[in-house]
Write an enzyme that holds these catalytic residues in place. Structure first.
Site, PDB file in Angstrom:
ATOM      1  CD1 TRP B 325       0.776  -0.486   3.000  1.00  0.00           C
ATOM      2  CD2 TRP B 325      -0.795   0.975   3.625  1.00  0.00           C
ATOM      3  NE1 TRP B 325       1.044  -0.107   4.292  1.00  0.00           N
ATOM      4  CE2 TRP B 325       0.102   0.788   4.707  1.00  0.00           C
ATOM      5  CE3 TRP B 325      -1.864   1.844   3.794  1.00  0.00           C
ATOM      6  CZ2 TRP B 325      -0.043   1.445   5.938  1.00  0.00           C
ATOM      7  CZ3 TRP B 325      -2.012   2.496   5.020  1.00  0.00           C
ATOM      8  CH2 TRP B 325      -1.104   2.298   6.068  1.00  0.00           C
ATOM      9  CG  ASP B 326       4.847   0.787   1.469  1.00  0.00           C
ATOM     10  OD1 ASP B 326       3.947   0.035   1.888  1.00  0.00           O
ATOM     11  OD2 ASP B 326       5.987   0.835   1.962  1.00  0.00           O
ATOM     12  CD  GLU B 467       2.351  -4.601   9.043  1.00  0.00           C
ATOM     13  OE1 GLU B 467       3.522  -4.418   9.410  1.00  0.00           O
ATOM     14  OE2 GLU B 467       2.022  -4.914   7.894  1.00  0.00           O
ATOM     15  CE  LYS B 579       5.975  -2.352  11.545  1.00  0.00           C
ATOM     16  NZ  LYS B 579       5.619  -3.234  10.425  1.00  0.00           N
ATOM     17  CD  GLN B 580       2.742   0.985  10.064  1.00  0.00           C
ATOM     18  OE1 GLN B 580       3.343  -0.071  10.188  1.00  0.00           O
ATOM     19  NE2 GLN B 580       2.539   1.533   8.894  1.00  0.00           N
TER      20      GLN B 580
END
Lengths: 730, 730
Positions: B325-326, B467, B579-580
């Site tokens: 998806w980046d 994730e 994580k993000q």
């Protein structure tokens, strides 16, 4: 002929834990592990108490072990002779499981000669707070004997120490009153002994022990008997537990060992009258089965109105002394058929813990009653979110037994319905059983999911009986049990509508109508997984997509023997290898759901894919094998269940958590297989019938069962079958 | 002023992998790691090819590395002088990232004197199959030089070796044709060199290398230049790839190094014309940002009609060379704003892989299109069910990126819609984009669950951008993106109904009506988690019940630095540490969903709870910080994104899986923050506006952007802001 005794000759250090379970004695109030008198906590001595729990800090709450009133050992010529430190010349232990009597006989060799120590002991079935013991000492020389006898409060704890305070009163009787950490329960143990020969006695205290030295010099080859009695009372039993214990010991001293022993034998004989199962042609099976029943009777809460049985009985604090679905699904039948009053006590425990179950449901945001996976006092769920310790990292692993093993509530409903069906005693519904069924129905209704646009009701994210596969969707067993619950709730509401004065008196008509409609709808629409083209029912959504391999292959992948097979990354988790009967448990309970061919196909598919890593597994496979007319396939599974505690060798570890102990559910399972499987007992339309399906080498069976307030004697031989009503209970 | 060059003096063995990424050169067709000419696979040399994948056995499929045509080293007086074996007297590497030119300069000290080796090299932007290099050798004595130059087919592979057959033709040009394992792709590399001084040349082969020795004796302090050219063609490019490579090398030899170098510089200057971002007052940021853009331009598939960019660009086989998806969520903006043709190529890749996405959906039993989490050729999902290796057991861990990270399909829809919005070029919808949107809508519709009796539509059992928390219900980001997809699908159907000749020509009216109704219903009823009383949006159901701790505390619990933080039992899994950016990604995309206060509250809550363990994280926090008028909070996060490859130090391991490489998504993210965040660029109502919100030390910015087929130049200074249309594209 049945021998009624098990015996183990010789001493093996590595068998201490195992024999502690195998030679257990108990009376429902307490269980005493089959350890030796001189043992201490390192040897897992336990006087395990039923239904009284305590927690230390953040550790797991677990039942209390009482100070050990059976503690004692010998000093000969000034030197202690104790196992395991001292190598004995000969040694044996024996359990008379007809009467719950444990005996050890040890010969010690000294520089001057040999001394024989015999200890015989039991916990009284009649006087449940009392333990009695007789030391017999004999030497072939003039030995200078110190018999040290006492109470040891430095008890074995898994998550202890539970006693923050131990006090000993300066009285003539040995005594310890210990106070528990969390709830400040008091546990008093008083002990005293009786001698009929000249000796010197001296009281003293040492390392949390209240002790007495009984000193004498032996004549050659003369037997010296010391009778010892102890009593345990807790502050849950009575206000002044110390006083009660002293009085109980006084009474016991008056009664004397021999009289109490006779009383013990009589009590047990009375129990066996309804429980004994005779098998003609297979002594091994007969012994294993009756030995299994011995364990069930040793831990049955005969003394209580409302109490259940822990998964490891009274063999210690393993599994936190908690009550699991084991009671309803595996042990209940034995008590229904031999002692319905105990069955009622077991069911009352669930009714009395309904509030705990409602609280747990609420905690998770659910309606109704979500019973504790590991139920302690008040229905408190002792199950931790981290119930297994990872072997590799030593970290606690997040497990989902507590939050996802939702089938427990249905087991409670199943138990209550079974009790009512079997006894025709619906008082239990009035006492709260009806509300329990309704609340469990609400719980399952609240779990129902549907895909947008679909009419199918599903239950997602659960763990079924096979705990190796976590967080699955539409576990067949769970969905089927939910359906059963909906059905039970609908039938109950119908009954309540026709007898509004008796059932669900507090529920208004509108609510009843609404619930009946909802439960009926749920009953009709809940998705029950269907057999595939090979007639196999998938255990859950996607089960057939998992790696299809063998138990041996999966075992070979273990990096550590203590490793947990389940969880997210266990060796079994992503394979079709399962821990225990799951689809087969469903089919064993509801064989009419599918065709005979389907029953057989599923048995054949799942059996080789089952590790039988739980002692609950083999009996369900055996039951279904009988249903499929395969008594020879059932037989080894039956024997495995019946021998669970006799053989030892069961799983002792789940990750780094010790789970050893006795296996009453396996015992109950063995009983079910013998009577409902092999003998083919059926209870239908107020009639008891048998349709025997015995293993080829069994020539006959004889036993008694209770049903609908009557007692029946059943005799099966190769020639004929007889079912005789022998008397009415009540 | 911008320097346009990065340089590293000295040689550090431990930095080989890191510098390989930082000094990467590429042209979209191939990427060549910034390793030295004499390096081999142990030093992670790679000539990484775009969009051509191969699999060996059951290992992960990954892109091919071509035989290395830049291979070469020196022998001086008969002894090889190669790093890392030989300690150099001095050494430096340099990258001219304005023009994609790599240069190394090394001085070797021998017993007789010093020899300087300079190699300058680039892969041509104009002739994408060609790499050019110039060796320059100078000695301060009469050195006996052997320059060994050649092609090394013993390439670095993560899951190789990929070449089952390597053949070398006996021609005057160096050549290797290698055949890949699975798909039998041919990769031909041909190389030749050009010298303008007397020397002796000899061809030979050695350990999978095709080599030539160029031997000469140096005059003192005279420079000897050897020009070398290689070309790579694969059987995916052309039928006779060997022939094509030979011809390309011949042309290059004719053209000569200097001419090709000029061409290279010109090509890059043209690219910079639209991409350069000038920042007044902060050279460090300006350099980092333009360096980031360099990487994006080096890997952009300018040569293809339909191709995307791998998560680690062309820096090697890490992440399987797969598209994530980046591309849509992090890189697309850069290309939309600087080179919309590339953006179209990227989106075409998704449209062309719709079949793969439909196949994947079907495989999981879903309707519609479920895009690959790690997309390779044809949309094949390279993501394994076991994508992480456990540090403790060395076992593969079952991960759920492939099956549960369902937000990928919405990213594709988002990308297509953004392309159309931005360019007003709806041809992409006609080419298949419309069908893509509809199929993704069907996919999300099929994921919708509702509790029986509830009107709320939920999505269960997913992984969001964070994730570390697997298999959660109602991840806010995922649900919001599904809602976006439903909206896009409804709008598309409306458009198709008004222009039936252009869009969705193959869909009949009834189906269109039915889908529109379903999507509209889903759009309205899908549950979007709401802020709590503190205005915080739970990332998923139950998020606030998790342990609330700090990143440092969680890090301190690690037993191994390579340990995976997520999964079922990771150190972060049962905490609120993420994580993000997850909720913050949602709010950064759709800030109008909530109030300004809520935006700020969520930024403040989640930022300290975020590990920023992904290079995709910082830029989303920076974007939202700008939106909340906190450019100073945004600045360090911007700089972190912009410096991801410049600084190194990113995560190199997930469990035992190597994940190092370049970070084009962070580069794209930095660009978004600079232009949309700090400069405050808005594209609305066919107008480009800016509302600058610069960090205090930035005095101004200057850059160009494309929008709706026009090109604009924007200049921001402390005094004023100007937006000037400079020319029409097309």
């Amino acid at each position: 002929m049945i021998n009624w005794k098990i015996r183990k000759d010789g001493f093996d250090y590595n068998k201490i834990a195992e024999l502690g379970n195998r030679f257990l004695i108990g009376n429902g109030y307490m269980g005493v592990r089959g350890t030796l008198e001189e043992f201490e906590k390192e040897q897992l001595v336990a006087v395990n108490l039923a239904g009284i729990y305590d927690q230390v800090g953040d550790s797991w709450r677990e039942p209390l072990n009482a100070p050990n009133g059976f503690f004692g050992y010998l000093e000969i010529d000034g030197k202690p002779y104790r196992l395991p430190e001292e190598e004995p010349k000969s040694h044996s232990v024996e359990l008379d499981y007809r009467h719950g009597i444990f005996k050890r006989e040890t010969v010690f060799k000294t520089g001057r000669g040999e001394v024989t120590l015999v200890c015989e002991r039991f916990v009284s079935m009649e006087q449940i707070h009392v333990g009695a013991m007789r030391f017999t000492i004999r030497a072939n020389f003039h030995a200078d004997i110190n018999l040290i006898t006492g109470i040891d409060s430095d008890v074995w704890d898994i998550n202890g120490p539970h006693y923050k305070k131990v006090s000993m009163d300066e009285e003539s009787m040995l005594n310890i009153t210990a106070t528990s950490e969390e709830k400040e329960y008091q546990v008093s143990v008083v002990a005293d002994e009786k001698t009929d020969f000249p000796c010197e006695k001296k009281l003293y205290q040492e390392r949390m022990k209240s002790l007495r030295i009984v000193s004498f010099i032996t004549d050659i080859d003369r037997e010296y008997c010391v009778e010892k009695f102890f009593a345990v009372y807790t502050s849950k039993d009575t206000k002044d537990c110390y006083k009660a214990a002293k009085e109980a010991v006084s009474r016991a001293l008056n009664q004397g060992y021999e009289a109490m022993l006779s009383e013990q034998k009589e009590s047990w004989e009375k129990l066996w009258e309804d429980a004994e199962v005779l098998i003609d042609g297979d002594d091994r099976s007969m012994e294993a089965l009756n030995y299994s029943e011995y364990h069930l009777m040793s831990i049955a809460p005969r003394h209580a109105e409302s109490m259940s049985i822990a998964a490891r009985g009274l063999s210690g604090q393993t599994y936190k002394g908690a009550v699991f679905w084991d009671t309803e699904m595996f042990m209940l039948d034995f008590f229904l058929m031999t002692n319905p009053a105990v069955a009622k006590t077991l069911m009352r425990y669930r009714i009395d813990t309904l509030d705990g179950a409602k609280k747990k449901a609420k905690e998770y945001g659910y309606q109704g009653a979500f019973y504790a996976w590991e139920s302690q006092e008040g229905g408190f769920d002792a199950c931790s979110d981290y119930n297994v310790t990872d072997v590799f990292t030593k970290r606690p692993m997040r497990t989902f037994f507590r939050d996802k093993q939702v089938h427990i509530s249905a087991a409670v409903v199943y138990g209550i319905c079974r009790y009512v069906d079997f006894t025709k005693d619906d008082s239990i519904l009035i006492e709260g059983g009806a509300e329990t069924i309704i609340e469990c129905g609400k719980f399952y209704y609240d779990l129902l999911q549907q895909k947008v646009g679909s009419e199918k009701y599903e239950i997602h994210d659960v763990i079924g009986p096979d705990e190796y596969h976590e967080r699955v969707n539409n576990n067949g067993y769970t969905n089927r049990m939910a359906k059963f619950t909906f059905q039970a709730a609908v039938e109950l509401i119908k009954k309540a509508k026709s007898e509004p004065e008796r059932f669900l008196k507090n529920m208004d008509q509108a609510e009843m109508e609404q619930l009946e409609k909802a439960f009926q709808d749920a009953y009709e629409k809940i998705y029950i997984p269907m057999p595939n083209e090979q007639r196999i029912i998938p255990q859950f959504d996607g089960y057939f997509d998992l790696e299809d391999t063998t138990v041996e292959e999966v075992r070979s992948r273990l990096l550590s023997p203590k490793e947990y097979w389940g969880g997210a990354y266990g060796v079994a988790s992503h394979t079709q290898i399962i821990k225990q009967a799951d689809v087969v448990t469903w089919l064993s309970l509801f064989p009419q759901d599918v065709t005979e061919n389907t029953l057989l196909a599923n048995w054949k598919y799942y059996e080789p894919r089952t590790e039988h890593g739980s002692s609950l597994s083999a009996c369900m496979y055996a039951m279904l094998a009988c249903r499929c007319n395969m008594p020879e396939k059932a037989f080894p599974l039956f024997l495995k269940s019946a021998s669970a505690d006799l053989q030892g060798g069961g799983k002792e570890w789940a990750g780094l958590v010790y789970i050893g102990g006795t296996h009453p559910a396996a015992a109950g399972g063995a009983y079910m297989v013998a009577l409902r499987g092999f003998a083919g007992l059926r209870f239908e339309n107020h009639q008891v019938t048998v349709k025997p399906n015995l293993p080829a080498h069994w020539k006959g069976m004889k036993f008694r069962v209770c049903y609908e307030n009557e007692k029946y004697e059943i005799e099966i031989s190769q020639e004929q079958v007889s079912v005789q009503k022998i008397r009415s209970l009540s």
